[in-house]
Design a protein around this motif. Structure first.
Motif, short mmCIF file in Angstrom:
data_model
loop_
_atom_site.label_atom_id
_atom_site.label_comp_id
_atom_site.label_asym_id
_atom_site.label_seq_id
_atom_site.Cartn_x
_atom_site.Cartn_y
_atom_site.Cartn_z
N ILE A 1 0.84 -1.20 0.00
CA ILE A 1 0.00 0.00 0.00
C ILE A 1 0.88 1.25 0.00
O ILE A 1 0.72 2.14 -0.84
N ASN A 2 1.84 1.33 0.93
CA ASN A 2 2.70 2.52 1.00
C ASN A 2 3.58 2.66 -0.23
O ASN A 2 3.84 3.77 -0.70
N ASN B 1 2.87 1.69 -3.35
CA ASN B 1 2.08 2.19 -4.48
C ASN B 1 1.65 3.64 -4.27
O ASN B 1 1.52 4.39 -5.24
N ILE B 2 1.41 4.04 -3.02
CA ILE B 2 1.11 5.46 -2.77
C ILE B 2 2.32 6.32 -3.15
O ILE B 2 2.18 7.36 -3.79
N LEU C 1 -2.90 4.68 -9.72
CA LEU C 1 -2.30 4.07 -8.54
C LEU C 1 -2.94 4.58 -7.24
O LEU C 1 -3.30 3.80 -6.36
N THR D 1 -6.60 3.40 -6.62
CA THR D 1 -6.64 1.97 -6.26
C THR D 1 -6.21 1.78 -4.80
O THR D 1 -6.89 1.10 -4.02
N GLU D 2 -5.10 2.39 -4.40
CA GLU D 2 -4.58 2.18 -3.05
C GLU D 2 -5.45 2.85 -1.99
O GLU D 2 -5.53 2.38 -0.86
N ILE E 1 -8.13 0.26 -1.35
CA ILE E 1 -7.59 -0.90 -0.64
C ILE E 1 -7.31 -0.54 0.82
O ILE E 1 -7.68 -1.28 1.74
N ALA E 2 -6.68 0.60 1.06
CA ALA E 2 -6.34 1.01 2.43
C ALA E 2 -7.59 1.19 3.27
O ALA E 2 -7.65 0.78 4.43
N GLU F 1 -3.30 5.77 5.82
CA GLU F 1 -2.79 5.57 4.46
C GLU F 1 -3.86 5.98 3.44
O GLU F 1 -3.53 6.57 2.39
N ALA G 1 -3.46 8.83 0.53
CA ALA G 1 -3.74 8.54 -0.88
C ALA G 1 -4.75 9.53 -1.43
O ALA G 1 -4.58 10.08 -2.53
#
Length: 738
Positions: free
Chosen positions: A195-196, A198-199, A217, A220-221, A224-225, A233, A237
């Protein structure tokens, strides 16, 4: 008053006993490890007083046994505890002690962990990115030297990449992000790593202006986060996703992301508010514990001293019966002890001086924090309040009028809360001085009444205003502080009343010999009332009246602020109340009369017709794109012609090469700020009106702003009508001069 807990006293004496055991015996490695893990558990459970006690005991025992590793771990836990309690000064001090002992172990991977902790601590508090990256690089080098595999270096890579991104060095960051991506592809890792990563990649592409990849990106993250419950996170994002949309020209999507960020942040803030209550309680317990430990040590030292002196007397008597010479030796030793006591006293005085300097440093840090947080909170509020005001004027959105009212009310409430906290802090620091300006009491009360329209409608209350006929309208005094006092009192009356009546009365108490008027203000409601036993405590900070039949929310800061502001006027608030029968708050303030020749300071009406300004050109200078658009829309709906500039350098160039009737200059901007830009413009244009836009407390910046050559100041977020009045006032002056 806070009562000392018997448990804390028992703990203090128990630790003294433990210290004695450690001095007489050796603690095994297993026992040290158990103590270390117990300390970690206390921190995790937010039992900070126990964590500090356990850490100190671990350090004491480990030092006695010359165990540098566990001594370092003890100081590391102390650093973590104080960081959790947001005491950054003590946190950094203990982390540096941990590093001192860690280096003595000559275990590279262990020393690496301490450097990593220090780097993270600096990132969270100091913001000195170069210092942070130096610590992360040292951590990485030591991990490699200690033989860590690539997977064990993940945290180092991500920390270094993150710092390079913050420093706007995307290529340096990508080198580490590429390594992390390859490791994640091969091995299973904790979800926070991808996660981090891709952020950070999303931020990398944003800085490289590849907005499509960045948006893909980050969006999406963010999802997910949020789905996995990693809200911080998700907020990060959404924050950078909004910037990517804005840079890509999709302002609607940018606003949507900003709203999502606010929504997530509110959820986090709710947890933080609960956490802060626990932290406050923990600080009280820690302070009490530390005092109790000192008391226990003093008692033990005193007991030891008595025993030692008793032993000395027996020896003296025995020796005196034998040899007079020994008596002379004892006298000499007493003089020597006296000298040692004097040295000890001198050392204590030096320690007190150091403590005083430390307290002054903390006070300065607190002031700087409030100044920074004021700017950081008011800047986004400017966008929220401005956009909601614009949307409320749009007839096409009539169906959403109530929603927009709710949005603006929430933003105004948050702004009032921020102002309350800042006012309370300035009062505690003796940073408030009363101003003497001319104002209209009638207009001030009219503004206060209108500001409560939405809340009155919500609670189905009626607000009545009664001004005695002999009360003068034009006065000299601090209208801002009077407004704050009345807003807090009326706000309390509205909040704690439903389907009721609130009366605001102003009458002349007396006319003084020096010509000043003593005006009595009364705020009367027929709400829930205040029990007799609570009528003193409600003036203390963070205290509210509890009622089992109602659920009232608030900070409990309103009445303490009223009390402190009235103290500046040499006045006090009086309360008459009975539970279930309402309350009456009253106070008296002396005001001078404004003479007919004196010009009123807060001009609210401009006689020049608005159509006279249709061809007026205004330059808007602001580095925040959303705030630019808000200001532009407010002005363009009034037929002004607007030009935008992103920083002070652009502003200087545009004023030099174009004609503008007025400049709205943001104070805080990158590259060339508003102060520097104004000084440069005044070198070639002395006449153009320049108005400062700032989210920082005006008291802190007023002299610097006005000395630079600016003509006026508007504090963000602002009321639209006051904003336009200020602009028209300066334009009308120029207009009449032509």
């Amino acid at each position: 008053m806070y009562q000392r807990s018997p448990f804390v006293l028992i703990t203090a004496f128990a630790l003294i006993s433990f210290f004695g055991i450690a001095q007489n015996g050796v603690i095994s490695k297993d026992s040290l490890e158990i103590l270390h893990r117990q300390t970690f558990d206390y921190i995790h459970a937010q039992d900070y007083s126990s964590a500090i006690a356990s850490s100190n005991y671990l350090i004491h025992v480990a030092e006695k046994q010359n165990d540098n590793l566990y001594t370092s771990l003890g100081y590391t836990r102390l650093g973590s505890t104080y960081l959790s309690m947001r005491d950054t000064v003590n946190s950094l001090q203990y982390y540096l002690k941990a590093l001192e002992y860690a280096e003595k172990t000559e275990q590279d991977t262990f020393v690496s962990g301490v450097y990593n902790d220090i780097g993270n601590m600096i990132m969270e508090t100091d913001g000195n990115l170069q210092k942070a990256i130096e610590n992360f690089q040292k951590s990485l080098e030591l991990n490699r030297k200690g033989g860590r595999n690539e997977k064990g270096l993940l945290a180092n890579y991500i920390n270094i990449a993150w710092t390079h991104i913050e420093l706007k060095e995307p290529e340096k960051a990508f080198k580490y992000l590429d390594k992390v991506s390859k490791i994640i592809e091969k091995d299973s890792v904790h979800p926070l790593y991808p996660i981090n990563t891709n952020i950070l990649l999303g931020r990398y592409y944003l800085q490289k202006q590849d907005f499509k990849k960045s948006i893909e990106l980050l969006s999406t993250e963010a999802k997910i986060a949020e789905d996995l419950g990693f809200l911080n996170e998700a907020i990060t994002a959404q924050k950078h996703l909004s910037r990517a949309y804005e840079a890509n020209g999709d302002l609607d999507a940018a606003i949507t992301s900003l709203k999502k960020e606010r929504e997530l942040d509110e959820r986090v803030q709710e947890k933080i508010r609960t956490q802060e209550v626990r932290e406050t309680n923990a600080r009280f317990k820690v302070d009490e514990y530390q005092r109790d430990v000192e008391i226990a040590k003093t008692k033990e030292a005193y007991a030891d001293s008595l025993a030692e002196k008793s032993k000395e007397r027996s020896t003296v008597f025995t020796i005196l019966s034998c040899v007079l010479l020994v008596g002379l030796v004892i006298i000499f030793m007493l003089f020597k002890n006296r000298k040692n006591y004097l040295i000890s006293l001198n050392n204590k005085n030096k320690e007190l001086e150091i403590a005083k300097d430390k307290a002054e440093l903390l006070s300065k840090s607190k002031t700087q924090f409030f100044s920074t947080i004021s700017h950081e909170l008011r800047t986004p509020l400017y966008g929220v309040i401005g956009l909601s005001s614009i949307l409320m004027e749009d007839e096409k959105l009539g169906a959403h009028k109530d929603d927009l009212k709710s949005l603006k009310f929430s933003a105004d409430y948050l702004l009032a809360l921020i102002n309350d906290v800042l006012t309370l802090n300035k009062a505690d620091e003796n940073g408030i001085t009363l101003e003497k300006t001319n104002f209209s009491l009638g207009k001030l009360l009219k503004n206060i009444t209108s500001s409560f329209a939405y809340r009155l409608e919500q609670n189905k209350n009626i607000l009545n205003l009664h001004i005695a006929g002999n009360v003068p309208d034009k006065l000299i005094g601090d209208s801002v502080r009077l407004s704050q006092i009345l807003m807090n009192l009326v706000g309390n009356a509205v909040k704690f009343n439903e389907s009721g009546t609130i009366d605001v009365k102003i009458e002349v108490e007396k006319i003084n010999k020096n010509g000043t008027y003593s005006l009595k203000f009364l705020v009367i409601d027929d709400g829930i009332g205040i029990p007799k036993e609570k009528q003193t405590s409600i003036f203390e900070e963070f205290t509210q009246v509890e009622n089992r039949n109602y659920n009232y929310q608030g900070t409990g800061l309103g009445l303490p602020i009223v009390k402190k502001l009235l103290a500046l006027h040499n006045s006090e608030v009086l309360l008459e109340s009975e539970e279930g029968k309402g309350s009456t708050f009253s106070f008296i303030i002396d005001y001078e009369l404004a003479t007919a020749n004196e010009k009123e300071a807060d001009i609210e009406e401009i006689k020049t017709p608005l159509n006279a300004f249709e061809n007026m050109r205004i330059l808007i200078v602001d580095d925040n794109k959303i705030n630019q658009k808000v200001t532009q829309k407010i002005l363009e709906t009034r037929h002004f012609k607007c030009t935008l500039a992103d920083d002070g350098a652009q502003a200087i160039d545009r004023v030099k090469n174009n004609h503008y009737n007025l400049v709205l200059m943001d104070v805080h901007m990158p590259n060339v700020d508003g102060i520097e830009a104004t000084i440069a413009i005044r070198k070639f244009n002395k006449n153009i009106p320049i108005i400062a836009l700032t989210a920082v407390e005006v008291d802190e910046m007023r002299k610097k702003i006005m000395d630079s050559g600016m003509n006026d100041i508007i504090l963000k977020p602002y009321d639209v009508s006051q904003f336009l009045t200020t602009i028209l006032r300066h334009l009308s002056v120029k207009y009449m001069e032509v």
